[in-house]
Enzyme design. Structure first.
Site, PDB file in Angstrom:
ATOM      1  N   THR A 182       0.806  -1.223   0.000  1.00 56.01           N
ATOM      2  CA  THR A 182       0.000   0.000   0.000  1.00 56.01           C
ATOM      3  C   THR A 182       0.837   1.269   0.000  1.00 56.01           C
ATOM      4  O   THR A 182       1.872   1.311   0.656  1.00 56.01           O
ATOM      5  CB  THR A 182      -0.795  -0.015   1.323  1.00 56.01           C
ATOM      6  OG1 THR A 182      -1.596  -1.175   1.321  1.00 56.01           O
ATOM      7  CG2 THR A 182      -1.609   1.226   1.528  1.00 56.01           C
ATOM      8  N   ARG A 210     -13.590  -8.423   1.601  1.00 57.07           N
ATOM      9  CA  ARG A 210     -12.682  -8.072   2.703  1.00 57.07           C
ATOM     10  C   ARG A 210     -12.211  -6.613   2.566  1.00 57.07           C
ATOM     11  O   ARG A 210     -11.833  -6.149   1.501  1.00 57.07           O
ATOM     12  CB  ARG A 210     -11.471  -9.002   2.686  1.00 57.07           C
ATOM     13  CG  ARG A 210     -10.440  -8.741   3.791  1.00 57.07           C
ATOM     14  CD  ARG A 210      -9.299  -7.871   3.322  1.00 57.07           C
ATOM     15  NE  ARG A 210      -8.219  -7.764   4.304  1.00 57.07           N
ATOM     16  CZ  ARG A 210      -7.217  -6.897   4.212  1.00 57.07           C
ATOM     17  NH1 ARG A 210      -7.148  -6.082   3.186  1.00 57.07           N
ATOM     18  NH2 ARG A 210      -6.271  -6.852   5.122  1.00 57.07           N
ATOM     19  N   VAL A 211     -12.250  -5.904   3.666  1.00 58.27           N
ATOM     20  CA  VAL A 211     -11.725  -4.543   3.702  1.00 58.27           C
ATOM     21  C   VAL A 211     -10.610  -4.500   4.743  1.00 58.27           C
ATOM     22  O   VAL A 211     -10.769  -5.031   5.843  1.00 58.27           O
ATOM     23  CB  VAL A 211     -12.836  -3.531   4.066  1.00 58.27           C
ATOM     24  CG1 VAL A 211     -12.261  -2.140   4.282  1.00 58.27           C
ATOM     25  CG2 VAL A 211     -13.895  -3.501   2.966  1.00 58.27           C
ATOM     26  N   THR A 233       1.070   0.514   6.710  1.00 58.98           N
ATOM     27  CA  THR A 233       1.015  -0.498   5.662  1.00 58.98           C
ATOM     28  C   THR A 233       1.220  -1.854   6.329  1.00 58.98           C
ATOM     29  O   THR A 233       1.709  -1.924   7.452  1.00 58.98           O
ATOM     30  CB  THR A 233       2.100  -0.237   4.591  1.00 58.98           C
ATOM     31  OG1 THR A 233       2.008  -1.243   3.573  1.00 58.98           O
ATOM     32  CG2 THR A 233       3.501  -0.268   5.178  1.00 58.98           C
ATOM     33  N   GLY A 234       0.842  -2.906   5.636  1.00 55.40           N
ATOM     34  CA  GLY A 234       1.020  -4.241   6.198  1.00 55.40           C
ATOM     35  C   GLY A 234      -0.313  -4.929   6.415  1.00 55.40           C
ATOM     36  O   GLY A 234      -1.320  -4.548   5.803  1.00 55.40           O
ATOM     37  N   GLY A 236      -3.554  -5.443   7.436  1.00 54.80           N
ATOM     38  CA  GLY A 236      -4.504  -4.446   7.907  1.00 54.80           C
ATOM     39  C   GLY A 236      -5.298  -4.863   9.124  1.00 54.80           C
ATOM     40  O   GLY A 236      -5.653  -4.023   9.961  1.00 54.80           O
TER      41      GLY A 236
HETATM   42  C1  SD4 Z   1      -4.444  -4.134   3.724  1.00 53.61           C
HETATM   43  N1  SD4 Z   1      -2.772  -2.690   4.648  1.00 53.61           N
HETATM   44  O1  SD4 Z   1      -5.313  -4.253   2.870  1.00 53.61           O
HETATM   45  C2  SD4 Z   1      -3.288  -3.215   3.420  1.00 53.61           C
HETATM   46  C3  SD4 Z   1      -2.325  -3.955   2.575  1.00 53.61           C
HETATM   47  C4  SD4 Z   1      -0.930  -3.600   2.785  1.00 53.61           C
HETATM   48  O2  SD4 Z   1       1.172  -4.309   3.014  1.00 53.61           O
HETATM   49  O3  SD4 Z   1      -0.542  -2.524   3.145  1.00 53.61           O
HETATM   50  N2  SD4 Z   1      -0.078  -4.522   2.647  1.00 53.61           N
HETATM   51  O4  SD4 Z   1      -4.452  -4.747   4.780  1.00 53.61           O
END
Ligand code: SD4
Length: 322
Positions: A182, A210-211, A233-234, A236
């Site tokens: 992200t 999914r959100v 990020t990561g 979620g």
């Molecule tokens: C999510 N945070 O949809 C986002 C995806 C993301 O590293 O950032 N991935 O969960």
């Protein structure tokens, strides 16, 4: 990595940064405010360039973060944001995004299909509707009513990778540099106003509907113009669980530096998930009202880009818990 603006001023070398950007006069004391933009991952470098065009000509942080977020959104080679984003497990590309300005105005969209620039739809939600969050079919309908074009977001490459994934159908998200993830982007402008944006196609091969954290104000993004801004990020789910970006900003309000605040938020995730946290990535970025910034992640490999007068546009790797 952290550079306090006070220290920066004490160094008395403002003039030496003049070639990098204009110095901006601010308030009665004429303190030189340096605009700053920070954004997640390697693609943050390109995003920052667009944001900087606006910031360095005295533009608004809100315009800068939107312009920056649109860069990976429009790039079909980036498989985690916008066009070319990895689909859900049914092969549908569904996008999540939000935006927040210096007046605490907010707009967000989730599970939006067929639109290349969800961040701009989120901004329209903020500016043109009485609401703050539109999802799915309604978000698409609204986007079309605002003149956005309906497009196919699943590229041949993303479709091929999804079909490959279907062979095992194992959902094991390890979000890191290898798939870029992200974009979260926060900026401070010459008028010392903060804004932020976040946009993503979410976790690859997520369940339909999914959100994640990325469109959720307080989770992946929070801005308080008196204090600072944060983004994430990561995975979620873990960020939502601790309302991560809001937590980071509130920690800053209580006196933590941006770096300390990011570290405390990551530690909270570890406390919640002592075992699972070893195998997932979450990263936070924070920017204070005075231009100080920080970053921290669960795992190594979380890169972020900073564009500021004293550094130019540079990529850093965040320190990590593990
Ligand atoms: C999510 N945070 O949809 C986002 C995806 C993301 O590293 O950032 N991935 O969960």
């Amino acid at each position: 990595m952290i550079k306090s603006r006070r220290k920066f001023l004490q160094l008395g070398t403002l003039a030496s940064f003049a070639p990098l950007t204009k110095l901006f006069a601010f308030n009665k004391e004429s303190i030189a405010i340096k605009p700053v933009v920070i954004s997640t991952w390697n693609f943050g470098l390109d995003a920052n360039v667009e944001a900087w065009k606006i910031l360095s000509s005295g533009g608004r942080a809100l315009d800068a973060v939107e312009a920056g977020a649109r860069v990976p959104e429009g790039d079909p080679k980036e498989t985690t944001v916008g066009l070319g984003g990895a689909p859900d497990r049914e092969g549908k590309v569904t996008l999540d995004s939000c935006i927040m300005d210096e007046y605490a105005n907010i707009g967000a969209v989730a599970c939006l299909e067929h639109i290349v620039h969800p961040v701009s739809v989120a901004r329209k939600v903020m500016e043109k509707t009485p609401h703050v969050f539109l999802v799915g079919e309604g978000a698409l309908q609204f986007a079309l009513s605002q003149g956005f074009k309906k497009e196919k977001l699943l590229t041949k490459e993303s479709e091929k990778a999804w079909k490959e994934w279907l062979k095992t159908s194992q959902y094991k998200p390890i979000s890191n540099i290898e798939n870029h993830d992200t974009i979260g982007i926060v900026a401070l402008d010459a008028k010392q106003n903060l804004s932020g944006a976040c946009t993503t196609s979410g976790m690859a091969y997520k369940m339909r509907g999914r959100v994640g954290d990325s469109p959720i104000i307080g989770a992946a993004l929070f801005v308080d113009n008196e204090i600072g801004a944060a983004t994430s990020t990561g995975v979620g789910e873990e960020v939502i669980r601790i309302v991560g970006s809001h937590l980071v900003v509130e920690l800053m309000r209580q006196g933590s530096t941006p770096q300390e605040a990011c570290e405390k938020a990551v530690q909270r995730i570890v406390k919640n998930q002592p075992v699972k946290s070893k195998e997932m990535q979450v990263g936070f970025l924070a920017l204070s009202k005075n231009g100080e910034y920080g970053a921290y992640a669960l795992q190594k490999g979380f890169t972020y880009a900073v564009y500021a007068p004293e550094v130019g546009n540079k990529l850093f790797e965040a320190k990590s818990y593990y």
